[in-house]
Motif scaffolding. Structure first.
Motif, PDB file in Angstrom:
ATOM      1  N   CYS A 232       0.848  -1.191   0.000  1.00  0.00           N
ATOM      2  CA  CYS A 232       0.000   0.000   0.000  1.00  0.00           C
ATOM      3  C   CYS A 232       0.883   1.241   0.000  1.00  0.00           C
ATOM      4  O   CYS A 232       1.721   1.402   0.877  1.00  0.00           O
ATOM      5  CB  CYS A 232      -0.913   0.019   1.214  1.00  0.00           C
ATOM      6  SG  CYS A 232      -1.835   1.561   1.336  1.00  0.00           S
TER       7      CYS A 232
ATOM      8  N   CYS B 157      -1.852   6.076  -1.443  1.00  0.00           N
ATOM      9  CA  CYS B 157      -2.242   7.082  -2.443  1.00  0.00           C
ATOM     10  C   CYS B 157      -3.679   7.554  -2.270  1.00  0.00           C
ATOM     11  O   CYS B 157      -4.082   8.554  -2.853  1.00  0.00           O
ATOM     12  CB  CYS B 157      -2.053   6.531  -3.848  1.00  0.00           C
ATOM     13  SG  CYS B 157      -3.213   5.216  -4.252  1.00  0.00           S
ATOM     14  N   LYS B 158      -4.461   6.812  -1.499  1.00  0.00           N
ATOM     15  CA  LYS B 158      -5.854   7.189  -1.199  1.00  0.00           C
ATOM     16  C   LYS B 158      -6.779   7.110  -2.411  1.00  0.00           C
ATOM     17  O   LYS B 158      -7.912   7.602  -2.367  1.00  0.00           O
ATOM     18  CB  LYS B 158      -5.948   8.581  -0.569  1.00  0.00           C
ATOM     19  CG  LYS B 158      -5.095   8.742   0.690  1.00  0.00           C
ATOM     20  CD  LYS B 158      -5.188  10.138   1.258  1.00  0.00           C
ATOM     21  CE  LYS B 158      -4.145  10.371   2.340  1.00  0.00           C
ATOM     22  NZ  LYS B 158      -4.092  11.778   2.775  1.00  0.00           N
ATOM     23  N   ALA B 159      -6.296   6.511  -3.490  1.00  0.00           N
ATOM     24  CA  ALA B 159      -7.164   6.351  -4.665  1.00  0.00           C
ATOM     25  C   ALA B 159      -8.411   5.564  -4.274  1.00  0.00           C
ATOM     26  O   ALA B 159      -9.504   5.822  -4.771  1.00  0.00           O
ATOM     27  CB  ALA B 159      -6.421   5.624  -5.781  1.00  0.00           C
ATOM     28  N   CYS B 160      -8.250   4.625  -3.339  1.00  0.00           N
ATOM     29  CA  CYS B 160      -9.392   3.815  -2.908  1.00  0.00           C
ATOM     30  C   CYS B 160     -10.436   4.704  -2.230  1.00  0.00           C
ATOM     31  O   CYS B 160     -11.628   4.591  -2.489  1.00  0.00           O
ATOM     32  CB  CYS B 160      -8.938   2.709  -1.961  1.00  0.00           C
ATOM     33  SG  CYS B 160      -7.798   3.257  -0.682  1.00  0.00           S
TER      34      CYS B 160
ATOM     35  N   CYS C 292      -7.074   0.669  -7.035  1.00  0.00           N
ATOM     36  CA  CYS C 292      -5.804   0.474  -6.334  1.00  0.00           C
ATOM     37  C   CYS C 292      -4.683   0.150  -7.318  1.00  0.00           C
ATOM     38  O   CYS C 292      -4.704  -0.894  -7.964  1.00  0.00           O
ATOM     39  CB  CYS C 292      -5.928  -0.655  -5.317  1.00  0.00           C
ATOM     40  SG  CYS C 292      -4.364  -0.970  -4.472  1.00  0.00           S
TER      41      CYS C 292
ATOM     42  N   THR D 238      -1.529  -0.616  -6.915  1.00  0.00           N
ATOM     43  CA  THR D 238      -0.502  -1.609  -6.587  1.00  0.00           C
ATOM     44  C   THR D 238      -1.106  -2.962  -6.209  1.00  0.00           C
ATOM     45  O   THR D 238      -0.398  -3.840  -5.729  1.00  0.00           O
ATOM     46  CB  THR D 238       0.334  -1.129  -5.388  1.00  0.00           C
ATOM     47  OG1 THR D 238      -0.560  -0.962  -4.279  1.00  0.00           O
ATOM     48  CG2 THR D 238       1.013   0.185  -5.697  1.00  0.00           C
TER      49      THR D 238
ATOM     50  N   SER E 175      -2.798  -3.570  -3.694  1.00  0.00           N
ATOM     51  CA  SER E 175      -2.799  -3.771  -2.247  1.00  0.00           C
ATOM     52  C   SER E 175      -4.161  -4.317  -1.839  1.00  0.00           C
ATOM     53  O   SER E 175      -4.267  -5.225  -1.028  1.00  0.00           O
ATOM     54  CB  SER E 175      -2.521  -2.446  -1.531  1.00  0.00           C
ATOM     55  OG  SER E 175      -2.687  -2.604  -0.141  1.00  0.00           O
ATOM     56  N   ILE E 176      -5.203  -3.761  -2.447  1.00  0.00           N
ATOM     57  CA  ILE E 176      -6.558  -4.274  -2.245  1.00  0.00           C
ATOM     58  C   ILE E 176      -6.833  -5.286  -3.341  1.00  0.00           C
ATOM     59  O   ILE E 176      -6.828  -4.931  -4.515  1.00  0.00           O
ATOM     60  CB  ILE E 176      -7.616  -3.163  -2.346  1.00  0.00           C
ATOM     61  CG1 ILE E 176      -7.329  -2.040  -1.370  1.00  0.00           C
ATOM     62  CG2 ILE E 176      -9.013  -3.739  -2.125  1.00  0.00           C
ATOM     63  CD1 ILE E 176      -8.264  -0.848  -1.517  1.00  0.00           C
TER      64      ILE E 176
HETATM   65  S1  SF4 Z   1      -4.930   0.567  -0.818  1.00  0.00           S
HETATM   66 FE1  SF4 Z   1      -4.305   0.891  -2.875  1.00  0.00          FE
HETATM   67  S2  SF4 Z   1      -5.463   2.623  -3.448  1.00  0.00           S
HETATM   68 FE2  SF4 Z   1      -5.658   2.548  -1.316  1.00  0.00          FE
HETATM   69  S3  SF4 Z   1      -4.030   3.808  -0.615  1.00  0.00           S
HETATM   70 FE3  SF4 Z   1      -3.195   1.821  -0.661  1.00  0.00          FE
HETATM   71  S4  SF4 Z   1      -2.315   1.699  -2.615  1.00  0.00           S
HETATM   72 FE4  SF4 Z   1      -3.603   3.435  -2.730  1.00  0.00          FE
END
Ligand code: SF4
Ligand SMILES: Nc1nc2c(c(=O)[nH]1)N[C@H]1C(S)=C(S)[C@@H](COP(=O)(O)OP(=O)(O)OC[C@H]3O[C@@H](n4cnc5c(=O)[nH]c(N)nc54)[C@H](O)[C@@H]3O)O[C@H]1N2
Ligand SMILES: Nc1nc2c(c(=O)[nH]1)N[C@H]1C(S)=C(S)[C@@H](COP(=O)(O)OP(=O)(O)OC[C@H]3O[C@@H](n4cnc5c(=O)[nH]c(N)nc54)[C@H](O)[C@@H]3O)O[C@H]1N2
Ligand code: SF4
Ligand code: SF4
Ligand code: SF4
Ligand code: SF4
Ligand SMILES: [Mo]
Lengths: 266, 306, 845
Positions: free
Chosen positions: A14, A17-20, A159, A161, A163-164
């Motif tokens: 993670c 980036c807060k895209a989620c 997301c 990367t 991560s989710i």
């Molecule tokens: S979970 Fe994915 S989208 Fe959300 S902050 Fe982490 S990397 Fe970014």
């Protein structure tokens, strides 16, 4: 019923980036807190601060740096409803507004909720709160609408990367276990899964890969079902009630007794 | 950090405090009234009727408060009837669900009893109604009603315990505690009100005060056990609400009235003072327990403590 | 990057600024256990993902990379594994011998031989601002009795012009022992860049540095490759290009160029900023990286230009074909051999017309008007100076999606709010054109890896918002009408300019040009029949028979109905992952440039694991499109009299270079030295620990009262500050601070500083602080964090602070403009500013 779907979140990739968070707000058309005008929290890069009725995703930032800065870490974790297999919120909701879907996810039906807010107090992870827009309790729906349309949840899709990761819980758990072994091999003994087995509330359909104690991420070590207290609490109450009753009866009897005594004396 | 600290507060405020307080009094009064009704003597009747009136009023107020606290008050009925299917809804394991029904049924019995009392008082000229407080039916109403009364008084505490919140979920004694408090505040209320009803018999009042004292002692014991049972979570009370608990509930609400009452020189204003203090103590107890927990909230990756 | 075994991110905060591209490093990390290394003054979200984090003081990367170079060439592994020497001797100019009179910075205390006064034009464009300049004769290759160029007939064929440039091949010593071989010069140049020196200069702990050095050594060789990636953490310095050159030098020494998982990845900025340098919006170059004709160079005639810019050997020998085809696309039928294809009509550069000098010129009243399309200079470097420029314009056109700070500078800028300037006193007439968004128009994007991808129109622009193509198209049409009946020689170019982009069968939006027509023009076609598209730059001719705006894009549109930028077929998983059917990459759909180097001199893959392009006995083949003459065997010898690639042997991967090899040492191309040398930034709290020379001797500085610099060690401005981006915001913020969802993520401007400095200054977390430089002062909230640390630089503590620069006075959330602090100083090669390293003061507000 289709197989259980959910999230495996690998916090080690993670990037915060807060895209989620944004993807969730965009898809669910959730308002920005105070129109976006806020004060900086000063708590690392975390200005969202909590999950609630309008923040269904919350990226946590944990700075771990010793004074001398050697081997510092900056942990990030995208928090969300855990879609507990034995869900405390669902268990206590008096209106039946909270349901379990065919995907084994937990959803609040806003139109049934009357805002008693017991679910808020019941959730061991502080996920739910009232959404001022609807004036009802709200939280992540695991994109129920998208799942029914065969789409991936908005946050997982955004997301960058992975991560989710979204998918059938069985597969996800497999993947997660392999990743833990890889990390242990690479010298991260603290790597562990959180909620991937039945130990926590029968399992979390949104489970996590962590590299430190749950507490470090603001997660309860051993969350329990609220009803664990039901029997004992009720029993003790009844007991006290009986005592009260007895006291009442005894004192009244006593009063009769004195009365008679008086009569005899006369 | 104790697990319960990583949770969100339901923002339960004054409505709930008031509801728990009033509900307790209502339940307590009904129980006392029914006790005097079933095992008392003729001269107790005025207080019996008084108790039923208070219970009725309390039930109504409770319902109103509980509804007002909802963020969607008009959907109060969703707690009793599933909004989508229309069939009655009861989750025996959910105190909120059971509580809604409990309040409803208590309300029903309180209404009958109060109605009977009115008839007995002669304020309503409808004979059969009086039957609700006399004879076999009266006994049934009294018995069931006081059971629901106890329930109403105690479930509020159980409700708090059946969550994941700090303090509330960390002890199993809240129900018991609120129950004691209900008994003491109920009795105290009646003591105060008998000042207005000149037909109340001194002996009854004396008994009420005595009952109140016993309830207080019991309450003190349970309170001590409760605080002990919190363990590390007790830190929540290292602050303003701790002071309220100690000064307001234990000191002013229990010890002081006990001392007053036990004093030899017994002028006739003492019971009033004592009763008032007991009521205040009951209110403080609900406040300390609810607000003490409300102030804890998970933020960022940690917890905001007072 | 997916194929890398080790990825060094230095001079970029990739995770925060290129989150989507960052999926590849993460893929490499998770799937093949690649090592991630981050070298940065701050511990960022990228560092959080890295296996090794190496802290360095801003502006000291040449010392760090130089240290790696020194460590590598003296390491046991590099000297024992034959791979390195084989690669370096065959594929680089390590063995080439340099002129005897060359003097290294090591011997001249920080400058190279040839330094002199700046002699360029000072009178008609006094804004070039060079401190000095180099005469580069001494830097050249040593050549036995070099032929002098034979005189040319005035109308000699272009190929003769090229042939006339032929030189005798330079002297070489493949043993690399000769003291003047490039290799020995490199060794000598970097010998003092020891781990201890690196620690003294950069502040990076010695052990961390060595950990990095070992990691890249272990992950380079036949079987493993290391990639480097950078962005503006490297470019925004008065010696930015030298940092990148230094990395290239190191990567060549490690044999990591032209191979899968190797290379140096430049992470570009704005969407399609790559495209805007290929099809340049740059003043100093024309299509395909040919220098813009200039009044300052020997560019008088077409032949002069070719003689000055061309090269007899290497692929650039084809420049006449590129240039003539370009001129044909500019002037069409009017361009004939007789009039040198209209070369004389082409505008010529008369000085440095890049961003910084243009605004200085503006501030001094040399500029009448400006079209500001997709830029927000009111918040740009030395912002108050740039706004002074805006105030001196007669007219300003802002075409944007929002009322930016630039559009609102005349009624809401700090100096206006502060009362120092009154709107009624500002002469500038401001026009605002609401702009359409990319999603509201179709066209192509060229991304970081030179990949063209087509995007379609997703929505129609609201109201009278118009796309940029619409604006440019309409402007051009109107200007052509304006000049239609002018006889002035200077207007002939405009009159003859071919401008035919109207859609054949109309467009939903009236006046919108046909984007595919534009791409067709760029791709090129046979002059006599525009429907016969060119399929590659191999088909270009210098006789006017081909028309092609940009030779490097030639082939993207091989037939009227085949726009390869529209392709969207990924390779199946498990494959090598060249994805040749996804979009189209210039040149020639090549994914890895100079990929002939992925095979050994005899054409065999260096290893199974790193197989990419190889010689199959008859031709070059592989996963990618080979970057080499398809049928030229590895055994081929270079023809000493040959032109173009004929002069190269079959083992010369770097086909664009005249000598076919990668340059460790740059005789030409850079204005500030043939080898990278550590200088301090224009502003620094300490004296250069390596040389007597403090800063680059040839950097650009615009000397003005409102652009004052801090002297070395001035105690009033003791802290090193750097400026950067956050994931949550975009540049000057118009695209993020106006969006509540994004605004709430980072609501306020802040400065990151270490607890140590905070304690010294009595600053608590979230306190308001005042940050000041001689150029200006601003307010921001303090974010006290251990992610920043004090550095110990040659014995004394130097505090490093940092600020994101996304704020301004327009939008949902607002804050001070960080560029009030920055200065106009520039790199000599590309005039980029030094927003990454300067000094400031910080105190509680
Ligand atoms: S979970 Fe994915 S989208 Fe959300 S902050 Fe982490 S990397 Fe970014
Ligand atoms: N979210 C987001 N993404 C963006 C942009 C944006 O505004 N927001 N902008 C886009 C644009 S136009 C560009 S150009 C790119 C820029 O992409 P980046 O270059 O990655 O962005 P920056 O944050 O400016 O700088 C990167 C890092 O350089 C570090 N740094 C500063 N000085 C030095 C130094 O001397 N040496 C080293 N090694 N590091 C140093 C800073 O601490 C910072 O962490 O990002 C693009 N992507
Ligand atoms: N101190 C400091 N200063 C820096 C930097 C730094 O790192 N530190 N970075 C530098 C770098 S790398 C860069 S790239 C510059 C960027 O500096 P600018 O380019 O001036 O800043 P932007 O905010 O990107 O301005 C782009 C504008 O284009 C508008 N826009 C978006 N899409 C379109 C469109 O389709 N058409 C039109 N007409 N307008 C559109 C946006 O609303 C925005 O207002 O800043 C430089 N300045
Ligand atoms: S995490 Fe909380 S809200 Fe989500 S299902 Fe579990 S209890 Fe309910
Ligand atoms: S607030 Fe709504 S969802 Fe939550 S428990 Fe009450 S009724 Fe159910
Ligand atoms: S699953 Fe859907 S609702 Fe839940 S956090 Fe992701 S985007 Fe939001
Ligand atoms: S902002 Fe656009 S270009 Fe930049 S990383 Fe995100 S998606 Fe890619
Ligand atoms: Mo940029």
């Amino acid at each position: 019923m289709p197989e259980a779907m959910g999230f495996y979140t690998d916090t080690t990739v993670c990037i915060g980036c807060k895209a989620c968070e944004v993807a969730c707000k965009a898809w669910n058309q959730l308002p920005a807190t105070n129109g976006g005008v806020l004060e900086m929290s000063g708590d690392s890069y975390d200005n969202t601060q909590r999950l609630d009725g309008i923040n269904w995703r919350h990226v946590k930032f944990i700075e771990q740096f010793p004074d001398d800065r050697v081997a510092g870490r900056w942990l990030m974790m995208s928090d969300v409803c855990k879609h507990c297999v034995r869900a405390p919120c669902l268990e206590v909701c008096p209106t039946g507004a909270i349901i379990r879907t065919e995907f084994d996810t937990v959803v609040i039906q806003s139109d049934a909720c009357n805002g008693c807010r017991l679910c808020i107090a019941a959730c061991p992870f502080g996920v739910i709160d009232i959404n001022p827009a609807s004036n009802t309790a709200q939280k992540c729906t695991l994109c129920y609408d998208r799942l029914k349309a065969g789409l991936e949840p908005a946050c997982a899709q955004a997301c960058p990367t992975d991560s989710i990761q979204f998918g059938p819980i069985g597969e996800l758990k497999e993947r997660a276990r392999r990743r833990v072994e890889q990390l242990r091999a690479l010298g991260e003994p603290r790597a562990r899964l959180y909620g991937a087995d039945e130990a926590i509330l029968g399992g979390l359909n949104s489970f996590y890969l962590l590299v430190d104690e749950p507490g470090v991420y603001g997660l309860p070590r051993n969350p329990q079902l609220p009803t664990r207290n039901l029997r004992a609490s009720s029993a003790l109450s009844v007991a006290v009630a009986l005592v009260m009753g007895l006291v009442g009866l005894v004192t009244l009897r006593a009063r009769r007794a004195n009365k008679r005594a008086e009569v005899h004396d006369a | 950090m104790p697990d319960t600290f990583y949770t969100a507060s339901p923002h339960w405020g004054w409505y709930i405090v008031a509801y728990f307080f009033v509900g307790g009094i209502a339940g307590g009064c009904f129980f006392i009234a029914s006790l005097l009704h079933l095992c008392g003597r003729p001269e107790d009747r005025p207080v019996v009727r008084l108790g039923y009136y208070v219970a009725f009023a309390g039930a109504v107020v409770s319902g109103v408060l509980l509804t007002l606290d909802l963020t969607k008050p008009l959907r109060f009925w969703h707690m009793l009837i599933a909004s989508n299917t229309g069939v009655p809804l009861l989750k025996p394991w959910s105190p909120m669900s059971v509580g809604a029904w409990g309040l409803l049924l208590f309300g029903a019995h309180a209404t009958l009893a109060a109605g009977g009392a009115l008839a007995e008082d002669g304020r309503i000229r409808w004979r059969p109604l009086a039957g609700m407080v006399s004879g076999a039916p009266g006994m049934i109403v009294a018995a069931l009603g006081s059971a629901f009364g106890f329930f109403l008084a105690g479930y509020t505490g159980v409700l708090l315990s059946v969550t994941s919140r700090p303090v509330w979920a960390d002890s199993n004694l809240l129900g018991a505690l609120f129950l004691c408090s209900a008994a003491s505040t109920g009795a105290a209320t009646l003591v105060l009100l008998t000042r207005r009803r000149h037909d109340a018999h001194p002996a009854t009042i004396a008994w009420l005060s005595q009952f109140d004292r016993t309830a207080l002692v019991l309450e003190l014991i349970v309170l001590t056990l409760f605080v002990a049972s919190l363990g590390t979570v007790g830190r929540v009370f290292l602050g303003w609400w701790g002071a309220v608990l100690l000064g307001g509930v234990v000191g002013a609400g229990a010890i002081l009235p006990l001392v007053l009452e036990s004093r030899r020189s017994h002028d006739q204003r003492t019971p009033v003072r004592a009763a008032t203090l007991v009521l205040a103590g009951g209110l403080f107890l609900r406040m300390a327990v609810i607000f003490g927990s409300e102030q804890v909230r998970a933020v960022g990756s940690g917890v905001a403590l007072p | 990057m997916e194929h890398s075994d080790c990825i060094v991110i230095e001079g970029s905060n990739m995770a925060e600024c290129h989150p989507v591209a960052f999926r590849w490093p993460m893929k490499a990390k998770v799937e093949r256990g690649a090592k991630i290394i981050h070298v940065d003054p701050r511990f960022t979200r990228t560092s959080a993902m890295a296996d090794i984090y190496a802290p360095v003081r801003a502006g000291t990367d040449i010392a760090f990379l130089g240290g790696l170079i020194n460590y590598v060439i003296n390491s046991e592994r590099w000297n024992s594994d034959p791979f390195f020497r084989e690669y370096v001797v065959n594929y680089t100019n390590a063995a080439t011998i340099i002129n005897a009179d060359y003097r290294d910075a090591e011997d001249l205390d920080g400058v190279f031989s040839g330094l002199m006064e700046y002699t360029g034009n000072k009178k008609d464009w006094p804004f070039d601002a060079f401190l000095g300049q180099y005469e580069t004769a001494t830097w050249q290759y040593a050549r036995p009795e070099d032929r002098s160029p034979s005189p040319l007939a005035p109308h000699a064929p272009f190929i003769d012009v090229i042939r006339s440039l032929r030189r005798t091949p330079p002297q070489r010593d493949e043993t690399l022992r000769h003291p003047r071989t490039v290799f020995q010069l490199v060794r000598h140049h970097f010998k003092r860049y020891t781990p201890e020196m690196v620690e003294r200069v950069t502040g990076c702990p010695r052990d961390t540095f060595i950990e990095v050095a070992e990691a890249i050594l272990q992950n380079s060789g036949r079987d493993r490759t290391t990639a480097w990636t950078y962005a503006v953490g490297w470019t925004q310095h008065t010696y930015g290009p030298q940092m990148i050159g230094c990395c290239a030098l190191l990567q060549l020494l490690l044999g990591n160029i032209g191979r899968p998982g190797g290379g140096i990845m430049a992470l570009r900025g704005h969407a399609s900023i790559q495209g805007s340098t290929d099809v340049p919006t740059l003043y100093h170059s024309i299509h395909g990286y040919m220098p813009a004709p200039s009044a300052l160079k020997r560019h008088g005639t077409l032949r002069d230009y070719l003689a000055t810019e061309g090269s007899a050997t290497g692929y650039w020998a084809n420049m006449p074909k590129f240039l003539v085809s370009y001129l044909k696309s500019m002037y069409g039928a009017a361009a004939t051999a007789a009039n040198d294809f209209g070369y004389d009509w082409h505008p010529k550069v008369s000085g440095d017309h890049s961003h910084l000098p243009m605004f200085v010129a503006m501030a001094e009243g040399h500029v009448k008007g400006m079209l500001c399309i997709g830029q927000n200079p009111a918040t740009s470097l030395n912002a108050s100076l740039e706004r002074k420029g805006l105030r001196n314009l007669e007219w300003l056109v802002v075409k944007d999606n929002f009322i930016t700070e630039t559009a609102a500078f005349w009624y809401r800028a700090p100096e206006v709010e502060g009362g120092d300037v009154k709107p009624e006193d500002i002469q500038t007439e401001v026009f605002f054109f609401p702009s359409a968004q990319v999603a509201e128009t179709e066209g192509s994007f060229t991304n970081t890896q030179r990949l063209l991808q087509w995007h379609f129109q997703a929505a129609t622009p609201p109201g009278d918002c118009r796309s940029d193509p619409w604006f440019t198209h309409q402007l051009a049409l109107r200007l052509k009408r304006l000049y239609a009946d002018s006889d002035l020689p200077r207007d002939q170019g405009f009159k003859n300019l071919v401008w035919d982009f109207d859609p054949v069968e109309g467009h939903a939006i009236p006046g919108e040009p046909d984007a595919e027509k534009v791409l067709k023009e760029i791709n090129g076609y046979r002059t006599e029949d525009p429907s016969r598209h060119l399929t590659g730059f191999g088909e270009l001719a210098d006789d006017g028979s081909t028309t092609c705006a940009s030779w490097i894009y030639c082939g993207v549109f091989p037939a009227p109905d085949r726009n390869l930028a529209k392709r969207k077929e990924p390779d199946p998983p498990g494959g090598p992952g060249a994805h040749l059917n996804w979009g189209w990459a210039w040149p020639a759909n090549r994914r890895v440039m100079y990929n002939r180097a992925s095979a050994d001199p005899d054409g065999r893959p260096w290893s199974e694991r790193k197989r990419w392009v190889w010689w199959d006995g008859a031709k070059w083949t592989g996963y990618d499109s080979p970057d080499f003459p398809p049928a030229k065997p590895p055994s081929a010898r270079g023809d000493p009299d040959g032109i173009g690639l004929d002069a190269h042997s079959g083992r010369s991967p770097f086909i664009m270079k005249p000598d076919g090899v990668g340059w460790l040492f740059n005789p030409t191309g850079l204005l500030d030295g043939p080898l990278p040398t550590h200088y301090e930034p224009a502003e620094s709290p300490i004296h250069n620990p390596l040389y007597g020379r403090q800063t680059s001797p040839v950097l650009k500085y615009w000397r003005r009262d409102d652009n004052a610099l801090v002297d070395v060690g001035d105690e009033r401005f003791p802290y090193v500050i750097t400026t950067y981006r956050l994931t949550e915001h975009y540049l000057a913020g118009a695209m993020s601070r106006w969006n509540p969802w994004l605004a709430q993520l980072m609501p306020e401007l802040f400065i990151e500083l270490s607890p140590e400095l905070a304690a010294e200054k009595g600053i608590r977390n979230t306190d308001w602080v005042r940050i000041s430089t001689p150029r200006g002062a601003i307010r921001a909230k303090a974010l006290v964090t251990r992610r920043l640390r004090p550095f110990v630089i040659s014995g004394r503590t130097v505090h490093q602070v940092g600020m994101p620069w996304h704020w301004g006075w327009q939008g949902v959330v607002t804050g001070d403009v960080v560029n009030e602090l920055t200065a106009l100083v520039g790199d000599p090669n590309v005039s980029i500013h030094e927003g990454k390293a300067f000094v400031c003061n910080v105190e509680r507000a």
